[in-house]
Design an enzyme around this catalytic site. Sequence first.
Site, PDB file in Angstrom:
ATOM      1  N   TYR A 160     -38.133  24.210  18.852  1.00 40.92           N
ATOM      2  CA  TYR A 160     -38.327  23.733  20.219  1.00 40.92           C
ATOM      3  C   TYR A 160     -38.307  24.880  21.223  1.00 40.92           C
ATOM      4  O   TYR A 160     -39.073  24.874  22.206  1.00 40.92           O
ATOM      5  CB  TYR A 160     -37.255  22.706  20.574  1.00 40.92           C
ATOM      6  CG  TYR A 160     -37.624  21.306  20.172  1.00 40.92           C
ATOM      7  CD1 TYR A 160     -38.206  20.428  21.078  1.00 40.92           C
ATOM      8  CD2 TYR A 160     -37.396  20.850  18.873  1.00 40.92           C
ATOM      9  CE1 TYR A 160     -38.548  19.143  20.717  1.00 40.92           C
ATOM     10  CE2 TYR A 160     -37.736  19.557  18.500  1.00 40.92           C
ATOM     11  CZ  TYR A 160     -38.315  18.710  19.425  1.00 40.92           C
ATOM     12  OH  TYR A 160     -38.662  17.427  19.066  1.00 40.92           O
ATOM     13  N   HIS A 177     -34.382  16.550  25.911  1.00 36.31           N
ATOM     14  CA  HIS A 177     -34.106  17.403  24.751  1.00 36.31           C
ATOM     15  C   HIS A 177     -34.985  18.652  24.756  1.00 36.31           C
ATOM     16  O   HIS A 177     -34.584  19.690  24.235  1.00 36.31           O
ATOM     17  CB  HIS A 177     -34.305  16.612  23.460  1.00 36.31           C
ATOM     18  CG  HIS A 177     -35.686  16.065  23.277  1.00 36.31           C
ATOM     19  ND1 HIS A 177     -36.268  15.176  24.162  1.00 36.31           N
ATOM     20  CD2 HIS A 177     -36.614  16.287  22.302  1.00 36.31           C
ATOM     21  CE1 HIS A 177     -37.486  14.874  23.741  1.00 36.31           C
ATOM     22  NE2 HIS A 177     -37.715  15.533  22.634  1.00 36.31           N
ATOM     23  N   HIS A 215     -43.183   5.244  18.904  1.00 33.42           N
ATOM     24  CA  HIS A 215     -43.406   6.644  18.566  1.00 33.42           C
ATOM     25  C   HIS A 215     -43.523   6.860  17.060  1.00 33.42           C
ATOM     26  O   HIS A 215     -44.367   7.638  16.601  1.00 33.42           O
ATOM     27  CB  HIS A 215     -42.262   7.484  19.127  1.00 33.42           C
ATOM     28  CG  HIS A 215     -42.384   8.943  18.832  1.00 33.42           C
ATOM     29  ND1 HIS A 215     -43.415   9.726  19.325  1.00 33.42           N
ATOM     30  CD2 HIS A 215     -41.583   9.777  18.105  1.00 33.42           C
ATOM     31  CE1 HIS A 215     -43.254  10.976  18.913  1.00 33.42           C
ATOM     32  NE2 HIS A 215     -42.158  11.031  18.172  1.00 33.42           N
ATOM     33  N   ASP A 275     -46.054  14.275  16.225  1.00 32.34           N
ATOM     34  CA  ASP A 275     -45.001  14.894  17.024  1.00 32.34           C
ATOM     35  C   ASP A 275     -45.018  16.411  16.800  1.00 32.34           C
ATOM     36  O   ASP A 275     -46.027  17.052  17.045  1.00 32.34           O
ATOM     37  CB  ASP A 275     -43.664  14.218  16.665  1.00 32.34           C
ATOM     38  CG  ASP A 275     -42.510  14.617  17.551  1.00 32.34           C
ATOM     39  OD1 ASP A 275     -42.408  14.073  18.659  1.00 32.34           O
ATOM     40  OD2 ASP A 275     -41.710  15.475  17.136  1.00 32.34           O
ATOM     41  N   ARG A 276     -43.917  17.018  16.341  1.00 29.35           N
ATOM     42  CA  ARG A 276     -43.899  18.464  16.112  1.00 29.35           C
ATOM     43  C   ARG A 276     -44.983  18.871  15.121  1.00 29.35           C
ATOM     44  O   ARG A 276     -45.628  19.911  15.283  1.00 29.35           O
ATOM     45  CB  ARG A 276     -42.533  18.918  15.583  1.00 29.35           C
ATOM     46  CG  ARG A 276     -41.338  18.489  16.373  1.00 29.35           C
ATOM     47  CD  ARG A 276     -41.400  18.924  17.826  1.00 29.35           C
ATOM     48  NE  ARG A 276     -41.330  20.371  17.969  1.00 29.35           N
ATOM     49  CZ  ARG A 276     -41.513  21.010  19.139  1.00 29.35           C
ATOM     50  NH1 ARG A 276     -41.809  20.326  20.233  1.00 29.35           N
ATOM     51  NH2 ARG A 276     -41.416  22.312  19.203  1.00 29.35           N
TER      52      ARG A 276
END
Length: 296
Positions: free
Chosen positions: A207, A150, A267, A105-106
Amino acid sequence: MTIPGFDYQHVPVADGVSLHAAIGGTGTPIVLLHGFPQTHLMWRHVATALAAEHTVICPDLRGYGESDKPAGTDPQTYSKRTMAADIVALCGKLGHERFALAGHDRGALVAFRAGLDHPAAVSHLACLDVLPTLDMWQVMHGVSASVGFHLYLMAQPAGLPEQMIANSADAFFGYFLDAWGAGITADVRAEYLRASAAAVPSIVADYRASATVDVEQDQADLDAGATLRMPVTVIQQDWGAALGFDAAQLWRRWSPDLRHLTTKAGHFMAEEAPEEITAAIRELVARDPAPQPPAD
Protein backbone atom coordinates in the site's frame (compact mmCIF):
# COMPACT_ATOMS: atom_id res chain seq x y z
CA MET A 1 -6.93 -24.46 2.24
CA THR A 2 -6.69 -25.25 -1.45
CA ILE A 3 -8.80 -24.95 -4.61
CA PRO A 4 -10.22 -28.44 -5.27
CA GLY A 5 -8.72 -30.13 -8.32
CA PHE A 6 -5.83 -27.66 -8.61
CA ASP A 7 -2.15 -28.47 -8.25
CA TYR A 8 0.21 -26.20 -6.33
CA GLN A 9 3.71 -25.01 -7.15
CA HIS A 10 6.19 -22.61 -5.56
CA VAL A 11 7.76 -20.91 -8.58
CA PRO A 12 10.87 -18.66 -8.50
CA VAL A 13 10.14 -15.34 -10.25
CA ALA A 14 12.92 -12.99 -9.06
CA ASP A 15 16.04 -13.06 -6.93
CA GLY A 16 14.95 -14.49 -3.59
CA VAL A 17 11.23 -14.39 -4.46
CA SER A 18 8.98 -17.31 -5.33
CA LEU A 19 5.23 -17.23 -5.82
CA HIS A 20 2.84 -19.84 -4.48
CA ALA A 21 0.39 -20.68 -7.27
CA ALA A 22 -2.62 -22.93 -7.82
CA ILE A 23 -2.81 -24.31 -11.36
CA GLY A 24 -5.67 -26.24 -12.93
CA GLY A 25 -7.39 -27.05 -16.18
CA THR A 26 -6.13 -27.16 -19.76
CA GLY A 27 -6.30 -24.78 -22.68
CA THR A 28 -5.36 -21.16 -23.25
CA PRO A 29 -4.05 -19.59 -20.03
CA ILE A 30 -5.89 -17.21 -17.75
CA VAL A 31 -4.19 -15.72 -14.68
CA LEU A 32 -6.32 -14.57 -11.74
CA LEU A 33 -4.86 -12.13 -9.18
CA HIS A 34 -6.41 -11.65 -5.74
CA GLY A 35 -7.08 -8.51 -3.73
CA PHE A 36 -6.86 -7.32 -0.12
CA PRO A 37 -7.11 -8.79 2.46
CA GLN A 38 -7.30 -12.08 0.60
CA THR A 39 -5.28 -14.78 -1.09
CA HIS A 40 -5.65 -16.76 -4.30
CA LEU A 41 -8.59 -18.58 -2.63
CA MET A 42 -10.90 -15.68 -3.51
CA TRP A 43 -10.99 -17.07 -7.07
CA ARG A 44 -11.94 -20.63 -6.04
CA HIS A 45 -15.41 -20.59 -7.65
CA VAL A 46 -14.43 -18.70 -10.80
CA ALA A 47 -11.21 -20.67 -11.23
CA THR A 48 -12.89 -24.07 -11.14
CA ALA A 49 -15.50 -22.92 -13.68
CA LEU A 50 -12.91 -21.46 -16.07
CA ALA A 51 -10.72 -24.55 -15.76
CA ALA A 52 -13.25 -26.41 -17.90
CA GLU A 53 -11.86 -24.53 -20.92
CA HIS A 54 -8.60 -22.90 -19.83
CA THR A 55 -5.40 -23.41 -17.94
CA VAL A 56 -6.07 -21.28 -14.86
CA ILE A 57 -3.23 -19.90 -12.74
CA CYS A 58 -4.03 -18.36 -9.36
CA PRO A 59 -0.94 -17.08 -7.52
CA ASP A 60 -0.60 -15.42 -4.18
CA LEU A 61 0.95 -12.01 -4.92
CA ARG A 62 4.39 -11.35 -3.48
CA GLY A 63 3.94 -10.36 0.14
CA TYR A 64 0.64 -12.25 0.50
CA GLY A 65 -0.52 -15.73 1.35
CA GLU A 66 2.17 -18.40 0.99
CA SER A 67 4.29 -16.42 -1.47
CA ASP A 68 7.60 -14.97 -0.38
CA LYS A 69 7.60 -11.68 1.52
CA PRO A 70 10.83 -9.73 0.92
CA ALA A 71 11.52 -6.76 3.16
CA GLY A 72 9.93 -3.61 1.77
CA THR A 73 12.68 -1.14 2.65
CA ASP A 74 13.05 -0.18 -1.04
CA PRO A 75 9.77 1.27 -2.41
CA GLN A 76 10.33 -0.62 -5.67
CA THR A 77 10.12 -3.98 -3.88
CA TYR A 78 6.33 -3.75 -3.78
CA SER A 79 5.74 -1.41 -6.69
CA LYS A 80 3.08 -2.67 -9.05
CA ARG A 81 5.75 -2.66 -11.75
CA THR A 82 7.78 -5.18 -9.76
CA MET A 83 4.73 -7.25 -8.87
CA ALA A 84 3.59 -7.27 -12.51
CA ALA A 85 7.03 -8.49 -13.57
CA ASP A 86 6.57 -11.35 -11.07
CA ILE A 87 3.43 -12.47 -12.89
CA VAL A 88 5.04 -12.36 -16.33
CA ALA A 89 8.00 -14.33 -14.97
CA LEU A 90 5.67 -16.85 -13.32
CA CYS A 91 3.83 -17.50 -16.56
CA GLY A 92 7.09 -17.76 -18.49
CA LYS A 93 8.34 -20.41 -16.07
CA LEU A 94 5.08 -22.31 -16.60
CA GLY A 95 5.48 -22.13 -20.38
CA HIS A 96 3.04 -19.30 -21.17
CA GLU A 97 4.45 -16.28 -22.95
CA ARG A 98 1.01 -14.77 -23.57
CA PHE A 99 -2.04 -15.00 -21.33
CA ALA A 100 -5.30 -13.37 -20.33
CA LEU A 101 -5.13 -11.59 -16.97
CA ALA A 102 -7.83 -10.71 -14.46
CA GLY A 103 -7.27 -8.99 -11.14
CA HIS A 104 -9.38 -7.84 -8.22
CA ASP A 105 -8.57 -4.87 -5.98
CA ARG A 106 -4.77 -4.91 -5.37
CA GLY A 107 -4.44 -7.64 -7.96
CA ALA A 108 -6.24 -5.42 -10.46
CA LEU A 109 -3.59 -2.73 -9.94
CA VAL A 110 -0.90 -5.32 -10.64
CA ALA A 111 -2.83 -6.47 -13.71
CA PHE A 112 -3.21 -2.87 -14.92
CA ARG A 113 0.54 -2.32 -14.63
CA ALA A 114 1.25 -5.62 -16.39
CA GLY A 115 -0.98 -4.51 -19.26
CA LEU A 116 0.94 -1.24 -19.63
CA ASP A 117 4.43 -2.67 -19.15
CA HIS A 118 4.03 -6.03 -20.90
CA PRO A 119 1.56 -5.69 -23.79
CA ALA A 120 3.23 -8.55 -25.64
CA ALA A 121 2.36 -10.87 -22.76
CA VAL A 122 -1.18 -9.79 -21.82
CA SER A 123 -3.77 -10.67 -24.46
CA HIS A 124 -6.89 -9.61 -22.50
CA LEU A 125 -7.28 -7.68 -19.25
CA ALA A 126 -10.02 -7.59 -16.60
CA CYS A 127 -9.93 -5.29 -13.57
CA LEU A 128 -12.47 -5.73 -10.77
CA ASP A 129 -13.63 -2.95 -8.46
CA VAL A 130 -10.71 -0.58 -8.58
CA LEU A 131 -9.46 2.58 -10.24
CA PRO A 132 -5.92 2.99 -11.51
CA THR A 133 -3.75 4.25 -8.67
CA LEU A 134 -3.30 7.76 -10.05
CA ASP A 135 -7.05 8.21 -10.56
CA MET A 136 -7.85 6.79 -7.13
CA TRP A 137 -5.76 9.40 -5.35
CA GLN A 138 -7.09 12.20 -7.55
CA VAL A 139 -10.79 11.49 -6.89
CA MET A 140 -10.52 10.98 -3.14
CA HIS A 141 -11.21 14.16 -1.22
CA GLY A 142 -13.31 15.51 1.62
CA VAL A 143 -15.41 13.32 3.84
CA SER A 144 -16.07 10.79 1.06
CA ALA A 145 -12.40 9.81 1.30
CA SER A 146 -13.07 8.33 4.74
CA VAL A 147 -13.99 5.05 3.05
CA GLY A 148 -10.32 4.78 2.13
CA PHE A 149 -8.89 5.50 5.58
CA HIS A 150 -6.65 2.43 5.32
CA LEU A 151 -4.98 3.90 2.23
CA TYR A 152 -3.85 6.93 4.19
CA LEU A 153 -2.82 4.88 7.21
CA MET A 154 -0.60 2.53 5.23
CA ALA A 155 0.89 5.39 3.22
CA GLN A 156 2.66 6.66 6.34
CA PRO A 157 6.41 6.06 6.89
CA ALA A 158 7.43 2.65 8.12
CA GLY A 159 6.90 1.93 11.79
CA LEU A 160 3.58 3.18 13.12
CA PRO A 161 1.22 1.56 10.55
CA GLU A 162 2.85 -1.83 10.95
CA GLN A 163 2.72 -1.62 14.74
CA MET A 164 -0.90 -0.48 14.88
CA ILE A 165 -2.12 -3.13 12.44
CA ALA A 166 -0.08 -5.99 13.91
CA ASN A 167 -1.42 -5.20 17.38
CA SER A 168 -5.03 -5.62 16.20
CA ALA A 169 -4.66 -7.70 13.05
CA ASP A 170 -7.89 -9.69 13.30
CA ALA A 171 -9.94 -6.59 14.04
CA PHE A 172 -8.27 -4.59 11.25
CA PHE A 173 -8.48 -7.15 8.46
CA GLY A 174 -11.78 -8.53 9.70
CA TYR A 175 -13.34 -5.08 9.41
CA PHE A 176 -12.84 -5.07 5.63
CA LEU A 177 -13.91 -8.67 5.19
CA ASP A 178 -17.17 -7.93 7.02
CA ALA A 179 -17.88 -4.44 5.69
CA TRP A 180 -17.16 -4.80 1.99
CA GLY A 181 -19.57 -7.48 0.87
CA ALA A 182 -20.75 -11.05 1.15
CA GLY A 183 -19.82 -14.48 -0.12
CA ILE A 184 -16.98 -15.26 2.29
CA THR A 185 -17.60 -18.37 4.35
CA ALA A 186 -16.36 -18.65 7.93
CA ASP A 187 -13.54 -21.06 7.08
CA VAL A 188 -12.28 -18.90 4.23
CA ARG A 189 -12.55 -15.77 6.40
CA ALA A 190 -10.41 -17.47 9.04
CA GLU A 191 -7.82 -18.35 6.40
CA TYR A 192 -7.70 -14.75 5.14
CA LEU A 193 -7.20 -13.51 8.69
CA ARG A 194 -4.42 -16.02 9.34
CA ALA A 195 -2.62 -15.17 6.12
CA SER A 196 -2.98 -11.40 6.54
CA ALA A 197 -1.78 -11.38 10.16
CA ALA A 198 1.38 -13.17 8.99
CA ALA A 199 2.00 -10.59 6.26
CA VAL A 200 1.47 -7.19 7.89
CA PRO A 201 4.83 -5.60 6.91
CA SER A 202 4.56 -6.66 3.26
CA ILE A 203 0.89 -5.69 2.95
CA VAL A 204 1.71 -2.23 4.33
CA ALA A 205 4.67 -1.98 1.95
CA ASP A 206 2.38 -2.81 -0.97
CA TYR A 207 0.00 0.00 0.00
CA ARG A 208 2.84 2.42 0.74
CA ALA A 209 4.15 1.88 -2.79
CA SER A 210 0.76 2.97 -4.13
CA ALA A 211 1.21 6.37 -2.49
CA THR A 212 4.72 6.81 -3.92
CA VAL A 213 6.28 4.97 -6.84
CA ASP A 214 3.02 3.64 -8.27
CA VAL A 215 1.59 7.14 -8.61
CA GLU A 216 4.80 8.37 -10.21
CA GLN A 217 4.80 5.54 -12.75
CA ASP A 218 1.12 6.03 -13.62
CA GLN A 219 1.67 9.76 -14.09
CA ALA A 220 4.67 9.15 -16.34
CA ASP A 221 2.61 6.81 -18.52
CA LEU A 222 -0.32 9.21 -18.66
CA ASP A 223 1.99 12.06 -19.65
CA ALA A 224 3.47 9.87 -22.38
CA GLY A 225 0.03 8.95 -23.72
CA ALA A 226 0.40 5.26 -22.89
CA THR A 227 -2.73 3.16 -23.12
CA LEU A 228 -3.74 -0.45 -22.69
CA ARG A 229 -3.53 -2.06 -26.13
CA MET A 230 -5.58 -5.17 -25.38
CA PRO A 231 -9.34 -5.63 -24.87
CA VAL A 232 -10.24 -4.53 -21.35
CA THR A 233 -13.25 -5.30 -19.17
CA VAL A 234 -13.76 -3.37 -15.94
CA ILE A 235 -16.37 -4.55 -13.44
CA GLN A 236 -17.23 -2.28 -10.53
CA GLN A 237 -19.83 -1.59 -7.95
CA ASP A 238 -21.77 1.53 -8.83
CA TRP A 239 -19.81 3.59 -6.32
CA GLY A 240 -18.53 6.10 -8.82
CA ALA A 241 -21.79 8.00 -9.03
CA ALA A 242 -22.21 7.89 -5.26
CA LEU A 243 -18.76 9.38 -4.74
CA GLY A 244 -19.17 12.05 -7.39
CA PHE A 245 -17.10 10.86 -10.34
CA ASP A 246 -17.57 8.86 -13.54
CA ALA A 247 -15.52 5.69 -13.15
CA ALA A 248 -16.06 4.61 -16.75
CA GLN A 249 -14.78 7.94 -18.05
CA LEU A 250 -11.65 7.63 -15.94
CA TRP A 251 -10.98 4.17 -17.32
CA ARG A 252 -11.56 5.23 -20.93
CA ARG A 253 -8.50 7.49 -20.95
CA TRP A 254 -6.42 4.39 -20.31
CA SER A 255 -8.28 1.90 -22.49
CA PRO A 256 -9.47 2.48 -26.08
CA ASP A 257 -11.11 -0.98 -26.16
CA LEU A 258 -13.09 -0.85 -22.90
CA ARG A 259 -16.24 -2.56 -21.69
CA HIS A 260 -17.23 -1.07 -18.35
CA LEU A 261 -19.77 -3.05 -16.34
CA THR A 262 -21.43 -2.44 -12.99
CA THR A 263 -22.69 -5.12 -10.65
CA LYS A 264 -25.14 -5.29 -7.79
CA ALA A 265 -22.69 -7.51 -5.91
CA GLY A 266 -20.41 -6.08 -3.25
CA HIS A 267 -16.67 -5.62 -3.35
CA PHE A 268 -15.93 -9.34 -3.05
CA MET A 269 -17.83 -9.98 -6.26
CA ALA A 270 -15.88 -13.06 -7.37
CA GLU A 271 -17.07 -14.80 -4.20
CA GLU A 272 -20.52 -13.22 -3.98
CA ALA A 273 -21.46 -13.49 -7.68
CA PRO A 274 -19.05 -15.99 -9.26
CA GLU A 275 -21.33 -16.89 -12.17
CA GLU A 276 -21.57 -13.22 -13.18
CA ILE A 277 -17.81 -12.71 -12.98
CA THR A 278 -17.07 -15.97 -14.81
CA ALA A 279 -19.41 -14.96 -17.63
CA ALA A 280 -17.75 -11.54 -17.95
CA ILE A 281 -14.28 -13.10 -18.15
CA ARG A 282 -15.46 -15.60 -20.74
CA GLU A 283 -16.91 -12.77 -22.81
CA LEU A 284 -13.65 -10.86 -22.52
CA VAL A 285 -11.41 -13.67 -23.74
CA ALA A 286 -13.79 -14.31 -26.66
CA ARG A 287 -13.01 -10.83 -28.00
CA ASP A 288 -10.30 -10.52 -30.62
CA PRO A 289 -6.99 -9.59 -28.97
CA ALA A 290 -5.00 -6.62 -30.19
CA PRO A 291 -2.22 -7.50 -32.66
CA GLN A 292 0.71 -8.77 -30.66
CA PRO A 293 3.36 -6.04 -30.37
CA PRO A 294 7.07 -6.82 -30.41
CA ALA A 295 8.32 -8.46 -27.24
CA ASP A 296 9.85 -6.20 -24.60
